[in-house]
Design a protein around this motif. Structure first.
Motif, PDB file in Angstrom:
ATOM      1  N   UNK A 210      -6.505  -0.938   8.044  1.00 29.63           N
ATOM      2  CA  UNK A 210      -6.595  -0.098   6.851  1.00 29.63           C
ATOM      3  C   UNK A 210      -6.899   1.348   7.299  1.00 29.63           C
ATOM      4  N   UNK A 211      -5.830   2.213   7.499  1.00 30.43           N
ATOM      5  CA  UNK A 211      -4.535   1.889   6.950  1.00 30.43           C
ATOM      6  C   UNK A 211      -3.426   1.984   7.999  1.00 30.43           C
ATOM      7  N   UNK A 212      -3.668   2.706   9.064  1.00 32.14           N
ATOM      8  CA  UNK A 212      -2.614   2.956  10.060  1.00 32.14           C
ATOM      9  C   UNK A 212      -3.275   3.070  11.420  1.00 32.14           C
ATOM     10  N   UNK A 213      -2.832   2.216  12.349  1.00 28.72           N
ATOM     11  CA  UNK A 213      -3.454   2.165  13.679  1.00 28.72           C
ATOM     12  C   UNK A 213      -2.442   2.567  14.743  1.00 28.72           C
ATOM     13  N   UNK A 214      -2.819   3.528  15.582  1.00 29.25           N
ATOM     14  CA  UNK A 214      -2.070   3.859  16.786  1.00 29.25           C
ATOM     15  C   UNK A 214      -2.781   3.217  17.962  1.00 29.25           C
TER      16      UNK A 214
ATOM     17  N   UNK B 136       0.832  -1.197   0.000  1.00 29.02           N
ATOM     18  CA  UNK B 136       0.000   0.000   0.000  1.00 29.02           C
ATOM     19  C   UNK B 136       0.870   1.252   0.000  1.00 29.02           C
ATOM     20  N   UNK B 137       0.586   2.191  -0.929  1.00 32.19           N
ATOM     21  CA  UNK B 137       1.362   3.420  -1.063  1.00 32.19           C
ATOM     22  C   UNK B 137       0.421   4.613  -1.189  1.00 32.19           C
ATOM     23  N   UNK B 138       0.222   5.386  -0.121  1.00 25.81           N
ATOM     24  CA  UNK B 138      -0.656   6.552  -0.218  1.00 25.81           C
ATOM     25  C   UNK B 138       0.015   7.723  -0.927  1.00 25.81           C
TER      26      UNK B 138
ATOM     27  N   UNK C 106      -0.454  -0.707   7.499  1.00 29.70           N
ATOM     28  CA  UNK C 106      -0.731  -1.535   6.335  1.00 29.70           C
ATOM     29  C   UNK C 106       0.448  -1.512   5.362  1.00 29.70           C
ATOM     30  N   UNK C 107       1.051  -0.346   5.190  1.00 28.98           N
ATOM     31  CA  UNK C 107       2.146  -0.210   4.247  1.00 28.98           C
ATOM     32  C   UNK C 107       3.308  -1.136   4.593  1.00 28.98           C
ATOM     33  N   UNK C 108       3.504  -1.389   5.875  1.00 31.24           N
ATOM     34  CA  UNK C 108       4.601  -2.244   6.321  1.00 31.24           C
ATOM     35  C   UNK C 108       4.135  -3.660   6.626  1.00 31.24           C
TER      36      UNK C 108
END
Length: 583
Positions: free
Chosen positions: A401-405, A290-292, A418-420
């Motif tokens: 989807x897409x980034x969780x803290x 995934x690449x935003x 998600x990207x990693x």
């Protein structure tokens, strides 16, 4: 304005040969106060036509509600194009790609389990039909057959790269014709997809960035009875977070443009003026990773993000002048810019707090719900539950989807991206019943390819030491209204995501760039106008601020920082910083 005629030799208007020399200019990526300026500059460069997509997701944010106000006033944009003497290639989709969130398809389509986008799935077609039934009657008065500026309308967009459902394309063609779209229709595809994406009886056009000497003969061989049209000549490119800023030398792009025009083809530059992915509107790509896309859509175009001419403007104007008449007059000059350093942001408000924006929008469910199930387009979802036991904890999430803290009793314990391809964290839970907060950011729905069905939030189950964690409270944070944030004077630096607010005074509003050096990741607003996302990983380091969003006197700036800042202040600079370049 007269209708466009199509023959094997080319196009004509009023019985005279007409070469389409166009450039893409997306009204929804440009502040409406700047539309007229950008259109006039298109004429100055020698363009006789502009093309624009129509983003379904903004025009119909909920089913049945068609928006055409403010920055979505497409009819005003078409009026201004006509007043400037420009024809229009209109590209209504329903899918537009454009590095735009979800390719322009509204997220509410994905609330339907198993829906198949861009096919003859009855659920999808019913939504498309209803949207076009509302949209197209507004546009028919602007067709060239009624004296308007729109000389041709596109069917779908690069469909050959996605599918082979001819019945779907036939349905869209029939839909346009039933709604009295009687100007020429066209498709566009990349060279390898031309045959699969074209429609009998509809003009086929090609998209590429180089190789005119190969691609134009291929189009001619496929359609010997039609004129040559390059719908997208990619004279620049877009950037993604974590990559370089992509540029293309003006001389190289000008040579390719000359090759296209020397072959007798019509052309549309992609882009003439890129603009900005304001707010949460950037798209993403996902080819196994995934690449935003970044906030800026400068695209290394002839006009930069602030509407100033780049070296490509003069180079392209010189090329066009060798093939067509170009208006007399000097090149445009850069607009006035604003500089102001050290604007303090001295008030803060927490994000993970029920008094934060949209705090009333709670929903409880045993399993985590997606953003689409919550009826939310953009922004964040705040998930909350309780951890069952104290001690070492292994947390896994099926898909983020897409980034969780992730926070436990308010303390950050990690980030899943998600990207990693990261899905697991290990930490120590301080007590049984400790609160777990998971803040998930939609970083942009995929706009191209097989991953288009891009639902957001937590997808699947959350497990703690192997057992499924249930009992979730959801809070939708679309951040459309920041008016009731509980700001207070900043004391100690906040722990966790927080808004930071300050004011600055200007005597004369002007374009500028918000410099967020020292900040980590988040979003920024000026006077409630959502400038977009920032991220220290770059390449982009400054956000474009259109002058019209400011006012004489006091102005308010709000920054949502998801992590931490080295200094609670920002700068306004008179130049962009799109990062280190790569040709």
């Amino acid at each position: 304005m007269s209708p466009l005629a199509v023959t094997s030799d080319g196009f004509s208007l009023d019985g005279e040969p007409f070469r389409i020399i166009s450039g893409a200019l997306h009204y929804f990526r440009v502040h409406p106060a700047h539309w007229q300026d950008r259109l006039r500059k298109a004429r100055t460069m020698g363009l006789n036509t502009v093309d624009t997509y129509i983003p379904w997701n903004l025009h119909e944010p909920v089913p049945g509600e068609l928006r055409t106000d403010g920055g979505l006033d497409l009819l005003r944009f078409l009026d201004l194009a006509a007043e400037t003497g420009l024809r229009v290639l209109l590209r209504p989709g329903p899918y537009i790609c454009a590095e735009w969130e979800g390719g322009g398809l509204p997220s509410w389509l994905l609330a339907e389990p198993g829906i198949r986008l861009r096919t003859t799935d009855p659920r999808y077609l019913a939504a498309v039909d209803a949207y076009f039934e509302r949209l197209l009657p507004l546009l028919t008065p602007y067709l060239a057959t009624r004296g308007g500026p729109v000389i041709a309308v596109q069917v779908e967009n690069e469909y050959g790269a996605y599918g082979a459902d001819r019945a779907y394309l036939d349905h869209l063609t029939g839909l346009l014709r039933r709604h009295h779209v009687d100007v020429p229709l066209f498709t566009c595809d990349q060279p390898a997809d031309l045959e699969r994406g074209s429609i009998p009886g509809v003009l086929a056009a090609v998209n590429f960035g180089s190789g005119a000497e190969r691609h134009l003969p291929a189009l001619r061989a496929l359609r010997p009875e039609q004129p040559l049209l390059v719908t997208e000549f990619w004279n620049g490119w877009f950037d993604r977070w974590g990559g370089p800023h992509t540029v293309r030398p003006a001389a190289d792009a000008a040579r390719e443009l000359d090759a296209i025009l020397s072959a007798g083809a019509s052309v549309s530059l992609y882009m003439f003026h890129g603009g900005t992915n304001f707010g949460f509107t950037n798209g993403a790509n996902d080819k196994h990773t995934y690449r935003p896309t970044v906030t800026s859509y400068d695209y290394d175009a002839p006009l930069d993000e602030a509407g100033d001419p780049t070296p490509k403007f003069a180079a392209f104007r010189d090329v066009i002048a060798r093939h067509a008449a170009v208006p007399d007059g000097p090149l445009p000059t850069p607009s006035k810019k604003l500089t102001m350093l050290g604007v303090p942001l001295s008030e803060t408000a927490p994000l993970l707090d029920d008094t934060a924006p949209d705090g009333h929008r709670h929903r409880v469910a045993e399993q985590p719900l997606t953003m689409e199930q919550l009826g939310q387009d953009f922004g964040f979802v705040h998930y909350t539950s309780e951890l069952p036991a104290a001690g070492p904890t292994h947390l896994t999430i099926d898909q983020v989807a897409d980034r969780a803290q992730v926070f436990v009793d308010g303390s950050p314990v990690g980030v899943l991206e998600r990207e990693h391809h990261s899905t697991a964290l290990t930490f120590t839970t301080p007590r049984a019943g400790a609160r777990i907060d998971v803040l998930v950011e939609n970083q942009g729905r995929v706009n191209y390819g097989a991953a288009l069905h891009d639902r957001k939030g937590i997808l699947g189950a959350v497990r703690v030491n192997g057992a499924v964690l249930t009992g979730w409270t959801h809070r939708s944070l679309d951040l459309t209204d920041l008016g009731h944030l509980p700001f207070a004077a900043a004391g100690h630096p906040p722990v966790g995501p927080a808004f930071h607010r300050g004011t600055f005074t200007v005597e004369e509003p002007a374009d500028t760039w918000l410099d967020l050096t020292g900040w980590t990741k988040g979003n920024a607003w000026i006077n409630g106008f959502h400038l977009g996302r920032y991220w220290a990983r770059g390449p982009q380091q400054r956000l474009y601020v259109p002058g019209p969003v400011m006012r004489r006197g006091d102005n308010e700036i709000t920054v949502l920082e998801l992590h931490a800042t080295a200094q609670p202040s920002v700068d306004l600079r008179d130049t962009p910083d799109l990062g280190p370049t790569q040709e």
